[in-house]
Write a protein that holds these residues in place. Structure first.
Motif, mmCIF file in Angstrom:
data_model
loop_
_atom_site.group_PDB
_atom_site.id
_atom_site.type_symbol
_atom_site.label_atom_id
_atom_site.label_comp_id
_atom_site.label_asym_id
_atom_site.label_seq_id
_atom_site.Cartn_x
_atom_site.Cartn_y
_atom_site.Cartn_z
ATOM 1 N N TYR A 12 0.887 -0.863 0.322
ATOM 2 C CA TYR A 12 0.100 -0.434 0.162
ATOM 3 C C TYR A 12 1.071 1.120 0.112
ATOM 4 O O TYR A 12 0.298 2.343 -0.322
ATOM 5 N N THR A 13 2.341 1.487 0.196
ATOM 6 C CA THR A 13 3.035 2.367 0.621
ATOM 7 C C THR A 13 3.749 2.349 -1.449
ATOM 8 O O THR A 13 4.093 3.198 -0.875
ATOM 9 N N GLN A 14 3.688 1.851 -2.283
ATOM 10 C CA GLN A 14 3.969 1.364 -3.143
ATOM 11 C C GLN A 14 5.837 2.134 -3.158
ATOM 12 O O GLN A 14 6.140 2.541 -3.590
ATOM 13 N N SER A 15 6.282 1.818 -1.942
ATOM 14 C CA SER A 15 7.935 2.086 -1.696
ATOM 15 C C SER A 15 8.663 0.677 -0.815
ATOM 16 O O SER A 15 8.004 0.079 -0.325
ATOM 17 N N GLN A 16 9.445 1.109 -0.908
ATOM 18 C CA GLN A 16 11.106 0.121 -0.048
ATOM 19 C C GLN A 16 10.432 0.136 1.622
ATOM 20 O O GLN A 16 10.376 1.695 1.638
ATOM 21 N N VAL A 17 10.400 -0.510 2.592
ATOM 22 C CA VAL A 17 9.641 -0.578 4.261
ATOM 23 C C VAL A 17 11.039 -1.522 4.773
ATOM 24 O O VAL A 17 10.881 -2.385 4.075
ATOM 25 N N LYS A 18 10.993 -0.757 5.387
ATOM 26 C CA LYS A 18 12.028 -1.379 6.742
ATOM 27 C C LYS A 18 11.079 -1.858 7.952
ATOM 28 O O LYS A 18 11.210 -0.344 8.627
ATOM 29 N N ILE A 19 10.787 -2.329 8.321
ATOM 30 C CA ILE A 19 9.665 -2.945 9.701
ATOM 31 C C ILE A 19 10.844 -4.631 10.962
ATOM 32 O O ILE A 19 11.024 -4.674 10.230
ATOM 33 N N GLY A 20 10.375 -3.839 12.162
ATOM 34 C CA GLY A 20 10.829 -4.963 12.672
ATOM 35 C C GLY A 20 9.591 -5.060 14.400
ATOM 36 O O GLY A 20 8.438 -4.191 14.201
ATOM 37 N N THR A 21 9.385 -6.007 14.615
ATOM 38 C CA THR A 21 8.265 -6.400 15.718
ATOM 39 C C THR A 21 9.347 -6.570 16.968
ATOM 40 O O THR A 21 8.453 -6.625 18.308
ATOM 41 N N ASN A 22 10.895 -6.301 17.377
ATOM 42 C CA ASN A 22 11.160 -5.771 18.179
ATOM 43 C C ASN A 22 11.808 -4.544 19.021
ATOM 44 O O ASN A 22 11.720 -4.135 17.946
ATOM 45 N N ALA A 23 11.783 -4.332 19.841
ATOM 46 C CA ALA A 23 12.187 -3.246 20.463
ATOM 47 C C ALA A 23 13.160 -2.589 20.616
ATOM 48 O O ALA A 23 13.960 -3.383 20.124
ATOM 49 N N GLY A 24 13.471 -1.300 19.503
ATOM 50 C CA GLY A 24 14.997 -1.095 19.038
ATOM 51 C C GLY A 24 15.309 -1.772 17.402
ATOM 52 O O GLY A 24 15.752 -1.170 16.730
ATOM 53 N N ASP A 25 13.764 -1.807 17.257
ATOM 54 C CA ASP A 25 14.089 -2.984 15.785
ATOM 55 C C ASP A 25 14.093 -1.388 14.745
ATOM 56 O O ASP A 25 13.185 -0.301 15.138
ATOM 57 N N GLU A 26 15.131 -0.973 13.562
ATOM 58 C CA GLU A 26 14.252 0.568 12.752
ATOM 59 C C GLU A 26 12.967 0.017 11.404
ATOM 60 O O GLU A 26 12.759 -0.995 11.631
ATOM 61 N N MET A 27 12.538 1.400 11.647
ATOM 62 C CA MET A 27 11.667 1.384 10.682
ATOM 63 C C MET A 27 11.593 2.878 9.934
ATOM 64 O O MET A 27 13.047 3.931 10.434
ATOM 65 N N SER A 28 10.906 2.496 8.562
ATOM 66 C CA SER A 28 11.578 2.992 7.786
ATOM 67 C C SER A 28 10.480 2.914 6.659
ATOM 68 O O SER A 28 10.026 1.926 5.905
ATOM 69 N N LEU A 29 9.618 4.069 6.464
ATOM 70 C CA LEU A 29 8.846 4.009 5.217
ATOM 71 C C LEU A 29 8.912 4.522 4.557
ATOM 72 O O LEU A 29 9.456 5.923 4.455
ATOM 73 N N PHE A 30 8.259 4.549 3.046
ATOM 74 C CA PHE A 30 8.485 5.809 1.590
ATOM 75 C C PHE A 30 9.788 5.845 1.786
ATOM 76 O O PHE A 30 10.001 6.709 1.017
ATOM 77 N N ASP A 31 10.269 4.880 1.663
ATOM 78 C CA ASP A 31 11.815 5.020 0.366
ATOM 79 C C ASP A 31 12.620 5.789 1.558
ATOM 80 O O ASP A 31 14.102 6.422 1.139
ATOM 81 N N GLY A 32 12.539 5.917 2.671
ATOM 82 C CA GLY A 32 13.502 6.298 3.859
ATOM 83 C C GLY A 32 13.235 7.861 4.383
ATOM 84 O O GLY A 32 13.559 8.541 4.863
ATOM 85 N N SER A 33 11.733 8.492 3.445
ATOM 86 C CA SER A 33 11.516 9.561 3.782
ATOM 87 C C SER A 33 10.995 9.935 5.165
ATOM 88 O O SER A 33 10.658 10.638 5.767
#
Length: 391
Positions: A279-300
């Motif tokens: 649904y974002t039509q972009s690269q995403v980085k996400i995790g489910t543990n505290a401290g995991d990196e989060m990145s949406l919309f190609d790093g925006s």
């Protein structure tokens, strides 16, 4: 002698059997391949009959054509102006120097039309001012740079940077004309072009043109006509100002959204990368543990996971790339299954700075609109979890 009841019943049975056999002789026999019994392959037309499901098409090529036609070799302003008495001014947009980004159109049932676009545009300009004798008094060249024309913003809220090639005395008046009058006119023309796209989209065919179909009516619709109040109840959002804090004021955005899906499925839309990329039509980085990196919309948008309680609560540290250095916010998402197959998501986003690095001072509204249109509404459109409430 009258026939018995048995003979009457027997005669009726054999009459029916005779008619039944005659009927089936006309129908298909096993392995004859009678076309009356074949299920036809409808191909692509059978996959989404009457555009019942949401469809998405690339609309960027058509969008770029409209900007090219509007701003490539066109006179933007011409004539006498009160700002420069006795002079005839002309501003020529002589080249669309850059138009990059993406635009996509989504449709359902041929009626619901939404376009999401993010464009970077640069237009080369030349300004000339002449006196009554036709002599050139001042001339200059430069560029209008629009780093982000985006659906997240109001239709006329995009930034225009006026860049001048030279700042000498000979160029001073022409540069001033471009800054004070050309910028305003350019904004009006871009808004008019987008509104024209909106109107054509609502009346156009269900798919944007292919590369070989330039010039045909193209169904690109921006969000404003579709975002008008339809009378349906929509979740009310509120922004609460806070005191001066650190490097500037911050605000809070808070509202609820209903989804027609179990809490587990809605929760996955914020924790499972493939679903988020859908649904974002972009690269995403996400995790489910505290401290995991989060990145949406190609790093925006970047940050990290602070809290993750499966199917019930998420808390992220959130930062947008355009924010001032060191500016961080926190967003909390709570998932409550109000009834079987229905989930309420409660968003509380705090610490949003009012200003960004480009001088825009309405970041709380930008963030709120981003959540509504680019996240919650897209989830509903892509996965069918309800009717979009904000687009």
């Amino acid at each position: 002698q009258e026939p018995s009841d048995f003979e009457n019943e027997t005669g009726f049975f054999f009459s029916f059997l005779h008619l039944h056999r005659a009927y089936w002789k006309q129908m298909a026999k096993f392995e004859e391949g009678d076309p009356r019994w074949k299920v036809q392959d409808l191909g692509e037309s059978g996959k989404n009959v009457n555009n019942w499901h949401w469809t998405e098409n690339d609309a960027f090529p058509w969008f770029k054509d409209q900007f090219t036609n509007k701003f490539d070799g066109k006179i933007l302003l011409s004539g006498v102006t009160d700002a420069f008495p006795g002079l005839v001014a002309e501003l020529n947009c002589w080249k669309l120097d850059k138009c990059t980004g993406e635009a996509s159109i989504t449709r359902r049932k041929g009626k619901k039309v939404i376009v999401i676009y993010e464009l970077e545009v640069t237009v080369k300009w030349e300004a000339t001012l002449k006196n009554a004798a036709g002599e050139t008094v001042s001339t200059a060249k430069g560029s209008f740079v629009m780093p982000c024309i985006d659906t997240v913003e109001e239709i006329d809220a995009f930034e225009i940077q006026v860049k001048c090639n030279k700042d000498g005395q000979e160029q001073e008046t022409a540069n001033k004309f471009a800054k004070e009058h050309g910028q305003k006119k350019l904004r009006e023309e871009i808004v008019a072009t987008i509104r024209q796209i909106q109107q054509e989209a609502l009346a156009a065919s269900p798919a944007p043109p292919n590369d070989g179909e330039r010039g045909s009516t193209s169904p690109v619709a921006a969000r404003n006509p579709l975002a008008a109040d339809s009378g349906a109840s929509k979740p009310a959002a509120k922004q609460e100002k806070k005191e001066e804090k650190g490097d500037g004021r911050t605000a809070k955005v808070q509202f609820d959204v209903e989804f027609n899906a179990p809490a587990r499925e809605v929760f996955e839309c914020f924790t499972v990368p493939p679903k988020m990329m859908a649904y974002t039509q972009s690269q995403v980085k996400i995790g489910t543990n505290a401290g995991d990196e989060m990145s949406l919309f190609d790093g925006s948008i970047s940050g990290k996971v602070l809290v993750c309680e499966m199917n019930s609560k998420l808390v992220w540290e959130w930062r947008q790339s355009s924010w001032p250095a060191g500016a961080l916010s926190k967003c909390s998402l709570s998932f409550t299954e109000t009834s079987p197959g229905c989930t309420k998501v409660s968003l509380v986003h705090t610490g949003i700075p009012y200003k960004d690095d480009h001088g825009n001072d309405d970041m709380p509204r930008v963030v709120e609109e981003g959540w509504k249109r680019n996240i919650f509404d897209r989830i509903k459109m892509v996965f069918g979890y309800g009717v979009p409430a904000f687009s």
